[in-house]
Design a protein around this motif. Structure first.
Motif, short mmCIF file in Angstrom:
data_model
loop_
_atom_site.label_atom_id
_atom_site.label_comp_id
_atom_site.label_asym_id
_atom_site.label_seq_id
_atom_site.Cartn_x
_atom_site.Cartn_y
_atom_site.Cartn_z
N GLN A 333 0.83 -1.20 0.00
CA GLN A 333 0.00 0.00 0.00
C GLN A 333 0.87 1.26 0.00
OE1 GLN A 333 -1.10 -2.79 1.91
NE2 GLN A 333 -2.38 -3.01 0.10
N THR A 334 0.42 2.27 -0.74
CA THR A 334 1.06 3.58 -0.75
C THR A 334 0.11 4.59 -0.14
OG1 THR A 334 2.26 3.03 -2.77
CG2 THR A 334 2.12 5.36 -2.19
N VAL A 335 0.63 5.43 0.74
CA VAL A 335 -0.17 6.53 1.28
C VAL A 335 -0.02 7.74 0.36
CG1 VAL A 335 -0.47 8.12 3.20
CG2 VAL A 335 0.04 5.73 3.65
N LEU A 336 -1.13 8.22 -0.16
CA LEU A 336 -1.15 9.37 -1.06
C LEU A 336 -1.82 10.53 -0.34
CD1 LEU A 336 -2.40 7.43 -4.20
CD2 LEU A 336 -0.06 8.12 -3.74
N PRO A 337 -1.04 11.41 0.30
CA PRO A 337 -1.65 12.55 1.02
C PRO A 337 -2.42 13.46 0.07
CG PRO A 337 0.66 12.24 1.63
CD PRO A 337 0.42 11.39 0.44
N LEU A 338 -3.58 13.93 0.53
CA LEU A 338 -4.37 14.89 -0.22
C LEU A 338 -4.12 16.28 0.36
CD1 LEU A 338 -7.62 12.74 -0.45
CD2 LEU A 338 -5.78 12.93 -2.13
N ASN A 339 -4.74 17.29 -0.18
CA ASN A 339 -4.44 18.66 0.22
C ASN A 339 -5.34 19.17 1.34
OD1 ASN A 339 -6.81 18.93 -1.12
ND2 ASN A 339 -6.02 20.22 -2.78
N ASN A 340 -6.06 18.29 2.03
CA ASN A 340 -6.97 18.74 3.08
C ASN A 340 -6.82 17.88 4.34
OD1 ASN A 340 -7.96 16.43 1.97
ND2 ASN A 340 -10.03 17.20 1.61
N ASP A 341 -5.59 17.51 4.66
CA ASP A 341 -5.30 16.68 5.84
C ASP A 341 -5.90 15.29 5.74
OD1 ASP A 341 -3.84 18.71 7.07
OD2 ASP A 341 -5.64 19.55 7.98
N ARG A 342 -6.24 14.90 4.54
CA ARG A 342 -6.74 13.56 4.30
C ARG A 342 -5.76 12.81 3.42
NH1 ARG A 342 -10.82 16.87 5.37
NH2 ARG A 342 -12.80 16.07 6.18
N ALA A 343 -6.02 11.51 3.24
CA ALA A 343 -5.09 10.72 2.41
C ALA A 343 -5.81 9.51 1.85
CB ALA A 343 -3.88 10.29 3.23
N LEU A 344 -5.24 8.97 0.80
CA LEU A 344 -5.67 7.68 0.27
C LEU A 344 -4.64 6.64 0.66
CD1 LEU A 344 -6.69 8.57 -3.41
CD2 LEU A 344 -8.11 8.62 -1.35
N LYS A 345 -5.09 5.51 1.13
CA LYS A 345 -4.22 4.35 1.31
C LYS A 345 -4.60 3.39 0.19
CE LYS A 345 -4.68 1.59 4.95
NZ LYS A 345 -4.88 0.17 4.58
N LEU A 346 -3.72 3.31 -0.79
CA LEU A 346 -4.06 2.64 -2.05
C LEU A 346 -3.10 1.48 -2.32
CD1 LEU A 346 -6.12 3.10 -4.38
CD2 LEU A 346 -4.29 4.34 -5.57
N THR A 347 -3.66 0.34 -2.67
CA THR A 347 -2.82 -0.79 -3.06
C THR A 347 -2.20 -0.49 -4.42
OG1 THR A 347 -4.20 -2.35 -1.83
CG2 THR A 347 -2.82 -3.26 -3.58
N THR A 348 -0.88 -0.47 -4.47
CA THR A 348 -0.18 -0.04 -5.69
C THR A 348 0.75 -1.10 -6.26
OG1 THR A 348 1.53 0.99 -4.34
CG2 THR A 348 -0.27 2.40 -5.10
N ALA A 349 1.02 -2.18 -5.53
CA ALA A 349 1.98 -3.17 -6.03
C ALA A 349 1.79 -4.49 -5.32
CB ALA A 349 3.42 -2.67 -5.82
N LEU A 350 2.39 -5.52 -5.88
CA LEU A 350 2.53 -6.82 -5.22
C LEU A 350 4.00 -7.03 -4.92
CD1 LEU A 350 0.24 -9.12 -7.44
CD2 LEU A 350 -0.32 -8.12 -5.22
#
Length: 438
Positions: A333-350
């Motif tokens: 999983q990669t954490v992708l910070p957003l511009n409003n103190d939020r973030a996406l935790k997204l599966t990006t690789a195996l």
């Protein structure tokens, strides 16, 4: 290990822990939009449908709903239907995730996932309210404070189980398809010590890693040095590394731990669509373990970073794996910070073991399967020995007498005395020591 590929934005996680470390990123990863360039334009008809549904809800729902609530729910829905590990992190959850790898956090101390709509315990964390209450891997949490979990998202269930330290919570669990039972736990500030070590017997050490935090690699190095000192500054004859019920944690920590036991070769590599999600990690020539014979214990609660360590040591034939099949979480999983103190935790690789194995949904199979069992020690009724007889002859080689009462002397409790899998690992190491003439 090769430092050309330090993963500042990648780490491993398994589901969402109740306050326990999951995924941590020091820097934002590149937006995945670039990876999608050249593909079909956005589906305007579907976007019109989305806008129409939003308008209908605002106009007709029984209670007023704000645009912000509807949009955030839509985002959560997009992520929750991708896979069990992708999630939308609101400010509180994102802040907790950023702090989690320090090893101190609030909660119950359990790693959870989802199964058939229920919250499933992946692993309790050592020395936490969950482990002390006897919660086990595989338990299903069917109610939280009397409210069914069926139909809740994992994030919603986690939110219900969070709370202030000192507050109580009642969980209703189902174990192995049996009857539901209730446990009352008190939330606490969890301080996780990720590495523990001790001597099992002369020459044989024990290394317990409960999860992989930022400093776990360094702590393992210190533990290996301490074990050598406890062994009279002599090389160990054998070592047991215990990864049972270790839910994973930070990728870099798993690489550093593995590197303590390898002199060369690939440790792990990852493959994904983003350019910076394709990484390779190699071992340094230094071997902090001095090549000590090694047995690694795993079970169904060993996940993610634990499986990286176990898989690499197995592929390099550096250790014998013992226990039961691991959990089988092989995604990054990669954490992708957003511009409003939020973030996406997204599966990006195996991720893949050195031999190219993906353990996703399969797990690591131990070399020697040893199921969990309860040890009961029978009383030794040895009776009288030759050395007990009055006037017995002495040993011609000058050896001391060994009467029966010596065998009945009180002995301090040892971890292996009540842990069947650990006792089997120690016996294997002793056998290897004998056959190798150590």
């Amino acid at each position: 290990m090769s430092h050309r590929f330090r993963p500042t934005c990648l780490a491993l996680a398994l589901g969402l822990l109740l306050g326990a470390p999951a995924l941590h990123a020091a820097e934002p990863a590149p937006a995945p939009v670039a990876a999608a360039s050249g593909k079909a334009p956005l589906p305007l008809d579907d976007l019109r449908t989305f806008a129409e549904v939003m308008d209908r809800i605002k106009a007709a729902y029984v209670e007023p709903v704000s645009d912000k609530t509807l949009l955030e729910n839509a985002i959560k829905g997009m992520l929750s239907n991708l896979d069990p590990h992708s999630a939308y992190l609101e400010p509180e959850a994102f802040a907790e995730l950023q702090e989690s790898t320090s090893g101190e956090f609030g909660g119950l101390g359990i790693e959870v996932g989802m199964e058939d709509g229920f919250v499933k315990v992946v692993s309790p964390i050592d020395d936490t309210p969950a482990s002390k209450a006897g919660i086990q891997p595989g338990d299903l949490i069917v109610k939280i404070d009397g409210q069914p979990t069926k139909g809740l998202s994992m994030m919603e269930a986690v939110d219900k189980m969070r709370g202030k330290a000192g507050s109580k919570i009642e969980l209703t669990l189902v174990r192995d398809g049996g009857r539901p039972f209730d446990l009352t736990l008190t939330r606490a500030v969890i301080k996780v010590r990720s590495v523990k070590s001790q001597m099992l017997e002369d020459g044989y050490g024990y290394l317990r890693i409960s999860q992989f935090q930022v400093n776990t690699g360094e702590e393992v190095g210190k533990a290996l040095t301490k074990l050598r000192q406890d062994n009279g500054n002599k090389k160990l004859r054998g070592l047991v590394m215990d990864l049972r019920n270790n839910p994973g944690g930070v990728l870099q920590a798993a690489v550093e731990v593995t590197d303590h036991f390898l002199k060369s070769g690939l440790i792990v590599y990852t493959e994904g669509r983003l350019a910076n999600s394709e990484l390779r990690f190699n071992a340094d020539p230094a071997d902090a373990s001095e090549g000590v014979p090694l047995v690694v214990l795993i079970n169904g609660g060993s996940a993610s970073a634990s499986e990286i360590v176990a898989g690499a040591l197995q592929d390099h034939k550096r250790a014998v794996l013992m226990g039961t099949d691991s959990f089988g979480k092989g995604s990054v999983q990669t954490v992708l910070p957003l511009n409003n103190d939020r973030a996406l935790k997204l599966t990006t690789a195996l991720y893949f073991t050195p031999n190219g194995r993906s353990i996703q949904a399969q797990g690591i199979v131990p070399d020697i399967e040893v199921a969990r069992a309860k040890l009961t020690r029978e009383q030794d009724s040895e009776g009288i020995k030759e050395a007990d007889l009055q006037g017995h002859l002495g040993n011609g080689n000058g050896g001391a007498d060994r009467p029966s009462k010596a065998a009945q002397a009180a002995r301090a409790e040892r971890p292996q005395d009540d842990d069947y899998q650990l006792s089997q690992a120690l016996n294997l190491l002793k056998g290897l020591s004998v056959t190798r003439g150590n």
